[in-house]
Design an enzyme around this catalytic site. Structure first.
Site, PDB file in Angstrom:
ATOM      1  N   ASN A   9       0.683  -1.290   0.264  1.00 22.11           N
ATOM      2  CA  ASN A   9      -0.160  -0.224   0.088  1.00 22.11           C
ATOM      3  C   ASN A   9       0.911   1.487  -0.341  1.00 22.11           C
ATOM      4  O   ASN A   9       1.402   1.472   0.821  1.00 22.11           O
ATOM      5  CB  ASN A   9      -0.701  -0.231   1.032  1.00 22.11           C
ATOM      6  CG  ASN A   9      -1.854   1.224   1.633  1.00 22.11           C
ATOM      7  OD1 ASN A   9      -1.571   2.199   0.548  1.00 22.11           O
ATOM      8  ND2 ASN A   9      -2.418   1.055   2.399  1.00 22.11           N
ATOM      9  N   LYS A  11      -0.019   3.951  -0.460  1.00 21.42           N
ATOM     10  CA  LYS A  11      -0.095   5.727   0.272  1.00 21.42           C
ATOM     11  C   LYS A  11       0.144   6.767  -0.374  1.00 21.42           C
ATOM     12  O   LYS A  11      -0.535   6.427  -1.235  1.00 21.42           O
ATOM     13  CB  LYS A  11      -0.108   5.633   1.813  1.00 21.42           C
ATOM     14  CG  LYS A  11      -0.145   4.580   2.403  1.00 21.42           C
ATOM     15  CD  LYS A  11       0.033   4.113   3.760  1.00 21.42           C
ATOM     16  CE  LYS A  11       0.260   2.753   5.125  1.00 21.42           C
ATOM     17  NZ  LYS A  11       0.316   3.397   6.231  1.00 21.42           N
ATOM     18  N   HIS A  96      -9.295   1.151   4.997  1.00 23.27           N
ATOM     19  CA  HIS A  96      -8.120   1.169   5.705  1.00 23.27           C
ATOM     20  C   HIS A  96      -8.046   2.455   6.663  1.00 23.27           C
ATOM     21  O   HIS A  96      -9.002   3.089   6.544  1.00 23.27           O
ATOM     22  CB  HIS A  96      -6.824   1.949   4.273  1.00 23.27           C
ATOM     23  CG  HIS A  96      -5.676   1.932   4.863  1.00 23.27           C
ATOM     24  ND1 HIS A  96      -5.059   3.146   6.080  1.00 23.27           N
ATOM     25  CD2 HIS A  96      -4.497   1.154   4.955  1.00 23.27           C
ATOM     26  CE1 HIS A  96      -3.805   2.343   6.279  1.00 23.27           C
ATOM     27  NE2 HIS A  96      -3.908   1.468   5.784  1.00 23.27           N
ATOM     28  N   GLU A  98      -6.412   5.097   8.213  1.00 24.98           N
ATOM     29  CA  GLU A  98      -6.195   6.455   7.360  1.00 24.98           C
ATOM     30  C   GLU A  98      -7.441   6.926   6.709  1.00 24.98           C
ATOM     31  O   GLU A  98      -7.399   7.564   7.429  1.00 24.98           O
ATOM     32  CB  GLU A  98      -5.434   6.229   7.081  1.00 24.98           C
ATOM     33  CG  GLU A  98      -3.738   6.019   7.627  1.00 24.98           C
ATOM     34  CD  GLU A  98      -2.907   5.225   6.405  1.00 24.98           C
ATOM     35  OE1 GLU A  98      -2.529   5.259   5.653  1.00 24.98           O
ATOM     36  OE2 GLU A  98      -1.720   4.552   7.434  1.00 24.98           O
ATOM     37  N   GLU A 168      -5.031  -4.447  10.538  1.00 20.93           N
ATOM     38  CA  GLU A 168      -3.842  -3.978  10.881  1.00 20.93           C
ATOM     39  C   GLU A 168      -4.825  -3.211  11.828  1.00 20.93           C
ATOM     40  O   GLU A 168      -5.171  -1.885  12.085  1.00 20.93           O
ATOM     41  CB  GLU A 168      -3.960  -3.313   9.824  1.00 20.93           C
ATOM     42  CG  GLU A 168      -3.734  -3.052   8.165  1.00 20.93           C
ATOM     43  CD  GLU A 168      -3.250  -2.679   7.070  1.00 20.93           C
ATOM     44  OE1 GLU A 168      -1.942  -2.476   6.968  1.00 20.93           O
ATOM     45  OE2 GLU A 168      -3.403  -1.270   6.842  1.00 20.93           O
ATOM     46  N   GLY A 174       2.541   2.637  10.831  1.00 21.23           N
ATOM     47  CA  GLY A 174       3.678   3.424  10.463  1.00 21.23           C
ATOM     48  C   GLY A 174       4.762   3.737  11.819  1.00 21.23           C
ATOM     49  O   GLY A 174       5.048   4.787  12.158  1.00 21.23           O
ATOM     50  N   SER A 214       4.517  -2.136  10.338  1.00 19.91           N
ATOM     51  CA  SER A 214       4.658  -1.984  11.111  1.00 19.91           C
ATOM     52  C   SER A 214       5.502  -3.284  10.539  1.00 19.91           C
ATOM     53  O   SER A 214       6.984  -4.091  10.636  1.00 19.91           O
ATOM     54  CB  SER A 214       5.788  -1.218  11.979  1.00 19.91           C
ATOM     55  OG  SER A 214       5.277  -0.475  12.234  1.00 19.91           O
TER      56      SER A 214
HETATM   57  P1  13P Z   1       3.590  -0.327   7.708  1.00 22.21           P
HETATM   58  O1  13P Z   1       3.733  -0.805   7.234  1.00 22.21           O
HETATM   59  O2  13P Z   1       3.743   2.127   7.410  1.00 22.21           O
HETATM   60  O3  13P Z   1       3.014   0.202   9.042  1.00 22.21           O
HETATM   61  O4  13P Z   1       1.744   0.436   6.821  1.00 22.21           O
HETATM   62  C1  13P Z   1       0.957  -0.084   7.087  1.00 22.21           C
HETATM   63  C2  13P Z   1      -0.252  -0.021   6.324  1.00 22.21           C
HETATM   64  O5  13P Z   1      -1.293   0.862   6.882  1.00 22.21           O
HETATM   65  C3  13P Z   1      -0.505  -0.928   5.019  1.00 22.21           C
HETATM   66  O6  13P Z   1      -1.722  -0.678   4.296  1.00 22.21           O
END
Ligand code: 13P
Length: 252
Positions: A9, A11, A96, A98, A168, A174, A214
């Site tokens: 992903n 982002k 997601h 976010e 997640e 992150g 992560s």
């Molecule tokens: P990270 O791997 O940067 O922690 O992000 C995970 C994520 O949100 C994947 O959709």
């Protein structure tokens, strides 16, 4: 039986030029690598059509990171599931954390998005996960179950069977703070049980449940060794070909 899947992903990262270069690099690396999983990259809308032309989709799947909750019309700035599909993409990340947190996505809008993804033959990678407070106050199983029930349990068994789930934990995204392999397994096994209760063991056993948060080359093998962890949804580490491939190669 369910598939192992590693999905990136990206982002809101990379310009079109950077994104095309990264996709080409990943495509070549995936073709050359030994791995026992499907590999997908989910990229910004602006990149989809160009990347779609540049990669071999038999070895590398392509997806969007979101789609609109309406079919078409006066929704300035939105991108529909049909538009995503018309680029040649086959997947779409939905729900997601976010998007839930910053753009107010609810189970109600997600039901619409899932329906539109199906209408356009896109495979949803559907995200669920608790925030830190819910992890700490012990409500995380209830929270994740409610996210699944509210957004997905109106589906027929046939449609549910087309969904890829991604657990997640928001506190691990992150932050560098990965869920331990045991924490991931506990939740994934719980989720599979919730699916089995509603749709039966066969559907549950056939559902791929990815872990995200992560995930990196150094912890992927341990996470993916767990019986109910069927791969990963990768953020930061998907932006560097070598790191992403280190995770893909955890399945070999
Ligand atoms: P990270 O791997 O940067 O922690 O992000 C995970 C994520 O949100 C994947 O959709």
């Amino acid at each position: 039986m369910r598939k192992n899947i590693v999905a990136g992903n990206w982002k809101m990262n990379t310009t079109l030029q950077e994104g095309v270069a990264l996709a080409e690099e990943v495509n070549a690396a995936v073709k050359a690598a030994e791995h026992n999983c499907d590999v997908v990259i989910c990229v910004p809308f602006t990149h989809l059509a160009t990347i779609s032309e540049k990669i071999c989709k038999d070895s590398l799947g392509l997806g969007a990171e979101n789609c609109a909750d309406h079919k078409s019309g006066a929704y300035t700035g939105e991108v529909s599931a049909a538009m995503v599909a018309s680029t040649g993409a086959g997947y779409v990340i939905l729900g997601h954390s976010e998007r839930r947190q910053y753009y107010g996505e609810t189970s109600e809008t997600l039901r619409e998005k899932v329906a539109l993804a199906f209408e356009n033959n896109l495979t949803p990678i559907f995200c669920i996960g608790e925030v830190l407070e819910e992890r700490e106050n012990g409500t995380y199983f209830d929270v994740v179950k409610k996210q699944i029930v509210d957004a997905l349990f109106h589906l027929s068994a046939e449609d549910f069977g087309k969904i890829i789930l991604a657990y997640e934990p928001v506190w691990a995204i992150g932050t560098g703070k990965t869920a331990t392999a045991d924490q991931a397994e506990d939740m994934h096994a719980f989720i599979r049980g919730v699916i089995a209760e509603k749709y039966g063991k066969e559907v549950a056993d056939n559902t791929s449940i990815l872990y995200g948060g992560s995930c990196k080359p150094s912890n992927a093998k341990e996470l993916f060794a767990k019986p109910d962890v069927d791969g990963g949804l990768i953020g930061g580490a998907a932006l560097k070909c070598a790191d992403f491939m280190g995770i893909v190669e955890a399945f070999n």
